[in-house]
Design a protein around this motif. Sequence first.
Motif, PDB file in Angstrom:
ATOM      1  N   THR A 131       0.842  -1.200   0.000  1.00 57.71           N
ATOM      2  CA  THR A 131       0.000   0.000   0.000  1.00 57.71           C
ATOM      3  C   THR A 131       0.873   1.245   0.000  1.00 57.71           C
ATOM      4  OG1 THR A 131      -0.134   0.062   2.415  1.00 57.71           O
ATOM      5  CG2 THR A 131      -1.817  -1.203   1.246  1.00 57.71           C
ATOM      6  N   ARG A 132       0.251   2.371  -0.418  1.00 52.55           N
ATOM      7  CA  ARG A 132       0.941   3.658  -0.445  1.00 52.55           C
ATOM      8  C   ARG A 132       0.101   4.702   0.272  1.00 52.55           C
ATOM      9  NH1 ARG A 132       1.759   5.486  -6.269  1.00 52.55           N
ATOM     10  NH2 ARG A 132      -0.242   4.443  -6.565  1.00 52.55           N
ATOM     11  N   SER A 133       0.781   5.588   1.006  1.00 49.11           N
ATOM     12  CA  SER A 133       0.111   6.721   1.651  1.00 49.11           C
ATOM     13  C   SER A 133       1.136   7.848   1.779  1.00 49.11           C
ATOM     14  CB  SER A 133      -0.439   6.323   3.025  1.00 49.11           C
ATOM     15  OG  SER A 133       0.613   5.904   3.876  1.00 49.11           O
ATOM     16  N   LYS A 134       0.667   9.042   2.169  1.00 49.87           N
ATOM     17  CA  LYS A 134       1.576  10.185   2.335  1.00 49.87           C
ATOM     18  C   LYS A 134       1.538  10.664   3.777  1.00 49.87           C
ATOM     19  CE  LYS A 134       1.836  12.171  -2.315  1.00 49.87           C
ATOM     20  NZ  LYS A 134       1.657  13.409  -3.122  1.00 49.87           N
ATOM     21  N   ASN A 135       2.722  11.060   4.284  1.00 50.07           N
ATOM     22  CA  ASN A 135       2.760  11.629   5.625  1.00 50.07           C
ATOM     23  C   ASN A 135       2.669  13.145   5.550  1.00 50.07           C
ATOM     24  OD1 ASN A 135       5.280  12.544   4.849  1.00 50.07           O
ATOM     25  ND2 ASN A 135       6.416  11.066   6.092  1.00 50.07           N
ATOM     26  N   LEU A 136       2.726  13.794   6.709  1.00 49.84           N
ATOM     27  CA  LEU A 136       2.553  15.242   6.763  1.00 49.84           C
ATOM     28  C   LEU A 136       3.692  16.000   6.095  1.00 49.84           C
ATOM     29  CD1 LEU A 136       1.214  15.616  10.431  1.00 49.84           C
ATOM     30  CD2 LEU A 136      -0.093  15.635   8.287  1.00 49.84           C
ATOM     31  N   LEU A 137       4.831  15.348   5.918  1.00 45.38           N
ATOM     32  CA  LEU A 137       5.977  16.002   5.280  1.00 45.38           C
ATOM     33  C   LEU A 137       5.975  15.822   3.770  1.00 45.38           C
ATOM     34  CD1 LEU A 137       8.766  15.010   7.842  1.00 45.38           C
ATOM     35  CD2 LEU A 137       7.452  17.145   7.710  1.00 45.38           C
ATOM     36  N   GLY A 138       4.949  15.147   3.251  1.00 45.72           N
ATOM     37  CA  GLY A 138       4.841  14.974   1.806  1.00 45.72           C
ATOM     38  C   GLY A 138       5.554  13.754   1.265  1.00 45.72           C
ATOM     39  N   LYS A 139       6.206  12.990   2.114  1.00 44.97           N
ATOM     40  CA  LYS A 139       6.852  11.774   1.649  1.00 44.97           C
ATOM     41  C   LYS A 139       5.843  10.647   1.482  1.00 44.97           C
ATOM     42  CE  LYS A 139      11.661  12.317   3.060  1.00 44.97           C
ATOM     43  NZ  LYS A 139      12.806  11.667   3.744  1.00 44.97           N
ATOM     44  N   VAL A 140       6.178   9.708   0.591  1.00 43.52           N
ATOM     45  CA  VAL A 140       5.320   8.552   0.355  1.00 43.52           C
ATOM     46  C   VAL A 140       5.748   7.416   1.290  1.00 43.52           C
ATOM     47  CG1 VAL A 140       4.624   6.774  -1.312  1.00 43.52           C
ATOM     48  CG2 VAL A 140       4.890   9.174  -2.045  1.00 43.52           C
ATOM     49  N   ILE A 141       4.775   6.826   1.977  1.00 37.03           N
ATOM     50  CA  ILE A 141       5.042   5.677   2.847  1.00 37.03           C
ATOM     51  C   ILE A 141       4.588   4.417   2.118  1.00 37.03           C
ATOM     52  CG2 ILE A 141       4.558   4.573   5.053  1.00 37.03           C
ATOM     53  CD1 ILE A 141       3.934   7.341   6.182  1.00 37.03           C
ATOM     54  N   LEU A 142       5.519   3.522   1.860  1.00 38.57           N
ATOM     55  CA  LEU A 142       5.204   2.236   1.256  1.00 38.57           C
ATOM     56  C   LEU A 142       5.159   1.190   2.358  1.00 38.57           C
ATOM     57  CD1 LEU A 142       7.585   2.222  -1.847  1.00 38.57           C
ATOM     58  CD2 LEU A 142       5.170   2.889  -1.774  1.00 38.57           C
ATOM     59  N   ARG A 143       4.080   0.423   2.385  1.00 34.01           N
ATOM     60  CA  ARG A 143       3.965  -0.664   3.373  1.00 34.01           C
ATOM     61  C   ARG A 143       3.771  -1.987   2.653  1.00 34.01           C
ATOM     62  NH1 ARG A 143       0.591  -0.606   8.879  1.00 34.01           N
ATOM     63  NH2 ARG A 143       2.516   0.522   9.365  1.00 34.01           N
ATOM     64  N   CYS A 144       4.622  -2.952   3.002  1.00 36.06           N
ATOM     65  CA  CYS A 144       4.490  -4.319   2.499  1.00 36.06           C
ATOM     66  C   CYS A 144       3.954  -5.159   3.646  1.00 36.06           C
ATOM     67  CB  CYS A 144       5.849  -4.835   2.024  1.00 36.06           C
ATOM     68  SG  CYS A 144       5.790  -6.510   1.359  1.00 36.06           S
ATOM     69  N   TRP A 145       2.786  -5.748   3.454  1.00 34.77           N
ATOM     70  CA  TRP A 145       2.097  -6.466   4.517  1.00 34.77           C
ATOM     71  C   TRP A 145       1.861  -7.903   4.083  1.00 34.77           C
ATOM     72  CZ3 TRP A 145      -3.796  -6.387   5.436  1.00 34.77           C
ATOM     73  CH2 TRP A 145      -4.122  -7.105   6.605  1.00 34.77           C
ATOM     74  N   ALA A 146       2.378  -8.853   4.851  1.00 35.62           N
ATOM     75  CA  ALA A 146       2.135 -10.276   4.613  1.00 35.62           C
ATOM     76  C   ALA A 146       1.275 -10.796   5.757  1.00 35.62           C
ATOM     77  CB  ALA A 146       3.449 -11.045   4.544  1.00 35.62           C
ATOM     78  N   PHE A 147       0.246 -11.562   5.414  1.00 34.93           N
ATOM     79  CA  PHE A 147      -0.677 -12.014   6.451  1.00 34.93           C
ATOM     80  C   PHE A 147      -1.212 -13.416   6.151  1.00 34.93           C
ATOM     81  CE2 PHE A 147      -2.815  -9.518   3.258  1.00 34.93           C
ATOM     82  CZ  PHE A 147      -3.956 -10.234   2.943  1.00 34.93           C
TER      83      PHE A 147
END
Length: 250
Positions: A131-147
């Motif tokens: 998944t992708r999201s943005k933080n308050l500083l404008g950077k993109v946060i990439l999360r790799c989630w295995a479940f």
Amino acid sequence: MALSLDRPGKPQFLALGYFDDEIFLRYDGESQRAEPRGLGIKMDLGAETWETETKALKEKELQLRQLLTETVGQQGQGPAQHIKKLWETQGPRADLVKDFLCVTCPAQLWRYLASWRGLLENTDPPSVTVTRSKNLLGKVILRCWAFSFYPRAATLTWLRDGEPMHEGTFGPGASLPSGDGTYQTWVDTRILPGEEQRFACHVGHCGLNTTVPAVSETQGQSASCAAAPAAAPLAVSTVAAVLCLVVVEA
């Protein structure tokens, strides 16, 4: 574990069974029932097994409660010698402890392993989502989630231009129980907007070995990967279990 005093919300007697580091059995003095927990929920050991465990743990609870009550009752009476005599006459005999550790306990553990063998030789490969999201500083946060994977061992590694990233990643650092007998874990990284195409997540598990791009080529959005069998054969390791009884004076 037996406690000499009542505490709100905490039973005076508690017994837990572990398979490696994962709980599969719980018994306490309030419910007075041996019940499956964690990994045990996924294993069908039959009602007879839990009835047998309940009976055995009720006896252990009674023994520890009586011993603890008598030990506490000796306090204030020059207790050292009294407690020494009490322990020598009513405490666990060395030969019985040796018999339990060398005969009874191993036989019980082998029965459990025989019941679990089919499950232990199987795997639940992970489902993976990026998944992708943005933080308050404008950077993109990439999360790799295995479940939803089993067994527990799994590695998630962010790749940049195909090379593993050893810094700048964040996650729990271990696989966490999901509560249904499977595990989950994730790893994050922060990147500049527009660089998503350079990143991918590598997932290593005995049931799955794959790389998932941060951006799907078809959707241009977050990517996911359905679980699929791995090409490598499953290696089943030898496991050990330990039962420990502790008397604690609250």
